[in-house]
Write a protein that holds these residues in place. Sequence first.
Motif, short mmCIF file in Angstrom:
data_model
loop_
_atom_site.label_atom_id
_atom_site.label_comp_id
_atom_site.label_asym_id
_atom_site.label_seq_id
_atom_site.Cartn_x
_atom_site.Cartn_y
_atom_site.Cartn_z
N CYS A 20 0.85 -1.19 0.00
CA CYS A 20 0.00 0.00 0.00
C CYS A 20 0.88 1.24 0.00
O CYS A 20 2.00 1.21 0.51
N CYS A 22 -0.37 4.18 1.19
CA CYS A 22 -0.88 5.06 2.25
C CYS A 22 -0.62 4.40 3.60
O CYS A 22 -0.30 3.21 3.68
N ARG A 23 -0.80 5.18 4.66
CA ARG A 23 -0.76 4.63 6.02
C ARG A 23 -1.94 5.24 6.78
O ARG A 23 -1.77 6.05 7.66
N CYS A 24 -3.14 4.86 6.37
CA CYS A 24 -4.34 5.49 6.93
C CYS A 24 -4.43 5.25 8.44
O CYS A 24 -4.18 4.14 8.91
N PHE A 26 -6.95 4.98 10.19
CA PHE A 26 -8.06 4.10 10.56
C PHE A 26 -7.92 2.69 10.00
O PHE A 26 -8.82 1.86 10.14
N CYS A 27 -6.79 2.40 9.31
CA CYS A 27 -6.68 1.14 8.55
C CYS A 27 -6.91 -0.07 9.45
O CYS A 27 -6.26 -0.21 10.49
N ARG A 29 -5.92 -2.91 9.07
CA ARG A 29 -4.75 -3.78 9.15
C ARG A 29 -3.98 -3.59 10.46
O ARG A 29 -3.27 -4.48 10.89
N GLY A 73 -4.38 -4.30 1.64
CA GLY A 73 -3.46 -3.62 0.75
C GLY A 73 -4.25 -2.91 -0.31
O GLY A 73 -5.48 -3.04 -0.40
N ASN A 102 -7.80 3.30 -3.21
CA ASN A 102 -7.52 4.65 -2.70
C ASN A 102 -7.37 5.66 -3.84
O ASN A 102 -7.15 6.84 -3.59
S1 SF4 Z 1 -7.08 1.75 4.49
FE1 SF4 Z 1 -6.49 0.98 2.46
S2 SF4 Z 1 -5.33 2.68 1.55
FE2 SF4 Z 1 -5.38 3.04 3.77
S3 SF4 Z 1 -3.50 2.09 4.57
FE3 SF4 Z 1 -5.15 0.58 4.75
S4 SF4 Z 1 -4.97 -0.64 2.86
FE4 SF4 Z 1 -3.84 1.27 2.51
#
Ligand code: SF4
Length: 198
Positions: A20, A22-24, A26-27, A29, A73, A102
């Motif tokens: 990915c 980004c490092r959102c 709220f992710c 993951r 991802g 995204n």
């Molecule tokens: S929400 Fe999506 S775009 Fe944002 S960090 Fe997680 S996998 Fe990446």
Amino acid sequence: MADILYTYKNQVYANITNQCNCRCTFCIRSHEDGVGDAETLWHKKDPTLEEIKAAMDAFDFTGYDELVYCGYGEPTCALDILLASAKYAKEKYGVKIRINTNGLGNLQHGRDIVPELAPVVDALSISLNAPDAEKYNAVTRPRFEGAFEAMLSFAQEAHKVIPSVRLSIVDVLPEDQIEACKKLTADLGVPLKIRKFA
Ligand code: SF4
């Protein structure tokens, strides 16, 4: 190996990459290893095209008319495999293809990827997340300069050639930001989807 296909709330999803850009904040993951019936969505190594096709061949698509690319991802980070596997699923199993993205694929690849997506993708859900670049950068922490503007431009271009394209936000945004997102997307001419925060 992590789950490549998984189901959640009567939808089937393809988890093809853990990359990915980004490092959102709220992710999901960062606090869960899996979603729905997946035990883990963390790949030890991203799956190959052959492994994804094998997962599709092992899955019973009966009752599913859409395959959604969305996992741990950003699907467009694995563009070649995304396109080839989507074509395979569409032709062999007759499913429509949706990508939850995204919207930074053009920046990731340094070219306009919309013409590559158009022949196989039926629907795109693009994360808008915020009504302006400052708030967007704070929440998504993208790897690229100019990500907000590039994402909007991607959405506009995709909307011209892909049957269903929506920018999306979640309903937990403050009311003034939701209103600003409504105005922004109306000005862009791209529909807005306000998702319930799950
Ligand atoms: S929400 Fe999506 S775009 Fe944002 S960090 Fe997680 S996998 Fe990446």
